[in-house]
Design a protein around this motif. Structure first.
Motif, PDB file in Angstrom:
ATOM      1  N   UNK A  82       0.795  -1.185   0.078  1.00 52.81           N
ATOM      2  CA  UNK A  82      -0.067   0.055   0.043  1.00 52.81           C
ATOM      3  C   UNK A  82       0.690   1.116   0.148  1.00 52.81           C
ATOM      4  N   UNK A  83       1.953   1.174  -0.337  1.00 51.21           N
ATOM      5  CA  UNK A  83       3.003   2.493  -0.432  1.00 51.21           C
ATOM      6  C   UNK A  83       2.632   3.557  -1.634  1.00 51.21           C
ATOM      7  N   UNK A  84       2.839   4.605  -1.383  1.00 48.98           N
ATOM      8  CA  UNK A  84       2.352   5.522  -2.241  1.00 48.98           C
ATOM      9  C   UNK A  84       3.593   5.844  -3.214  1.00 48.98           C
ATOM     10  N   UNK A  85       4.806   5.689  -3.074  1.00 49.29           N
ATOM     11  CA  UNK A  85       5.820   5.824  -3.871  1.00 49.29           C
ATOM     12  C   UNK A  85       6.662   4.688  -3.719  1.00 49.29           C
ATOM     13  N   UNK A  86       7.602   4.342  -4.832  1.00 49.29           N
ATOM     14  CA  UNK A  86       8.672   3.215  -4.816  1.00 49.29           C
ATOM     15  C   UNK A  86       9.683   3.764  -5.638  1.00 49.29           C
ATOM     16  N   UNK A  87      10.779   3.780  -4.882  1.00 43.34           N
ATOM     17  CA  UNK A  87      12.236   4.035  -5.627  1.00 43.34           C
ATOM     18  C   UNK A  87      13.138   2.747  -5.752  1.00 43.34           C
ATOM     19  N   UNK A  88      13.469   2.375  -6.908  1.00 41.44           N
ATOM     20  CA  UNK A  88      14.282   0.992  -7.124  1.00 41.44           C
ATOM     21  C   UNK A  88      15.819   1.554  -7.287  1.00 41.44           C
ATOM     22  N   UNK A  89      16.718   0.912  -6.578  1.00 42.95           N
ATOM     23  CA  UNK A  89      18.062   1.026  -6.083  1.00 42.95           C
ATOM     24  C   UNK A  89      18.771  -0.087  -6.236  1.00 42.95           C
ATOM     25  N   UNK A  90      20.279   0.031  -6.309  1.00 42.97           N
ATOM     26  CA  UNK A  90      21.008  -1.037  -6.219  1.00 42.97           C
ATOM     27  C   UNK A  90      20.870  -2.043  -7.091  1.00 42.97           C
ATOM     28  N   UNK A  91      20.768  -1.503  -8.684  1.00 41.63           N
ATOM     29  CA  UNK A  91      20.561  -2.546  -9.685  1.00 41.63           C
ATOM     30  C   UNK A  91      21.843  -2.663 -10.066  1.00 41.63           C
ATOM     31  N   UNK A  92      21.965  -4.063 -10.660  1.00 46.30           N
ATOM     32  CA  UNK A  92      23.205  -4.434 -11.209  1.00 46.30           C
ATOM     33  C   UNK A  92      23.624  -3.681 -12.542  1.00 46.30           C
ATOM     34  N   UNK A  93      25.075  -3.213 -12.344  1.00 44.69           N
ATOM     35  CA  UNK A  93      25.414  -2.005 -13.360  1.00 44.69           C
ATOM     36  C   UNK A  93      25.049  -2.395 -14.669  1.00 44.69           C
ATOM     37  N   UNK A  94      25.259  -3.590 -15.385  1.00 44.09           N
ATOM     38  CA  UNK A  94      24.928  -3.681 -16.651  1.00 44.09           C
ATOM     39  C   UNK A  94      23.565  -3.538 -16.985  1.00 44.09           C
ATOM     40  N   UNK A  95      22.852  -3.981 -16.144  1.00 51.45           N
ATOM     41  CA  UNK A  95      21.212  -3.584 -16.386  1.00 51.45           C
ATOM     42  C   UNK A  95      20.905  -2.065 -16.295  1.00 51.45           C
ATOM     43  N   UNK A  96      21.162  -1.643 -15.312  1.00 58.71           N
ATOM     44  CA  UNK A  96      21.040  -0.103 -14.927  1.00 58.71           C
ATOM     45  C   UNK A  96      21.409   0.682 -16.165  1.00 58.71           C
ATOM     46  N   UNK A  97      22.711   0.470 -16.794  1.00 54.88           N
ATOM     47  CA  UNK A  97      23.282   1.421 -17.565  1.00 54.88           C
ATOM     48  C   UNK A  97      22.976   1.054 -19.268  1.00 54.88           C
ATOM     49  N   UNK A  98      22.255  -0.122 -19.371  1.00 59.31           N
ATOM     50  CA  UNK A  98      21.902  -0.734 -20.814  1.00 59.31           C
ATOM     51  C   UNK A  98      20.334  -0.804 -21.057  1.00 59.31           C
TER      52      UNK A  98
END
Length: 250
Positions: A206-222
């Protein structure tokens, strides 16, 4: 409550500092996790780094607590006098003392401020440094305590590392902001969350917002386009992928 994303990266991302959040409410402030390349970024983004009340360590992996020696020694050099509380899992005091001895032997003997340690356990509920603290175990390769902070009528959940559990979904219930590790896009990785599961956890809680962090570098950058598409599949949830220095006002 004001959340500054001091870092948003995983352990070995060459572009992003380790995931770390500066949480402020009124005159109180706490840093959530302090990996090996975080402390200098705290001085970059915090208006009053020497006024920090507390540091919370979610678990004992290097990218979550090896930045403490730099933070403590810089605080000593800049003549900090205010007591600093360090909270974390069982063994937090001995871990920090051993780390300090390896990094800067005898530095703490020069500190002009007291360091106070609090060991945290799942299910615990207490108030300290202007915040209400609660904890639950996340699903990680090393015991990791997710944390919920409440202050000023606002609430924040931070997962540390790992997959959601029933206990963490309950802990995050109706939070204003869930900050969750999302190491992969959709593949199953032992001890880590993924984008879809993390968004689903925030929705279920029931959260109002969600921030996604700590992503695998190859996934976040591509694969950012695909990540944003996954976020857009849950329009009822204010999902986003923060950058270092981003601020979220609750």
């Amino acid at each position: 409550m004001r959340v500054t994303f001091v870092g948003v990266g995983e352990a070995f991302d060459e572009r992003l500092p380790n995931t770390s959040l500066l949480v402020e409410s009124g005159d109180s402030s706490i840093l959530l996790d302090c990996g090996f390349n975080v402390s200098c970024r705290l001085w970059e983004h915090a208006e009053r780094p020497l006024a920090l009340d507390a540091v919370y360590i979610s678990h004992f992996h290097a990218d979550h607590y090896f930045g403490l020696p730099a933070l403590l020694v810089r605080s000593i050099e800049e003549k900090r006098t205010k007591r600093l509380t360090i909270l974390g899992p069982s063994g937090i005091e001995s871990r920090v003392n051993r780390l300090m001895e390896l990094a800067y032997s005898n530095a703490l003997s020069r500190a002009g401020f007291e360091i106070f340690f609090i060991e945290c356990v799942p299910g615990e509920d207490f108030k300290h440094s202007g915040f209400r603290f609660r904890f639950a175990l996340n699903g990680h390769s090393m015991p990791c305590l997710a944390i919920r902070l409440d202050a000023g009528g606002k609430s924040l959940y931070y997962s540390g590392d790992g997959k959601p559990t029933d206990a963490t979904v309950d802990l995050a219930e109706d939070c204003d902001l869930v900050v969750h590790e999302a190491f992969t896009l959709d593949e199953i990785t032992l001890g880590h969350g993924d984008v879809g599961t993390s968004l689903d956890m925030a929705r279920k809680s029931g959260a109002k917002a969600c921030a996604l962090v700590h992503m695998k570098r190859t996934i976040r950058h591509t694969m950012m386009d695909m990540i944003r598409m996954a976020v857009d599949t849950q329009p009822e949830l204010n999902g986003f992928v923060p950058e270092p220095g981003d601020v979220f006002e609750l």
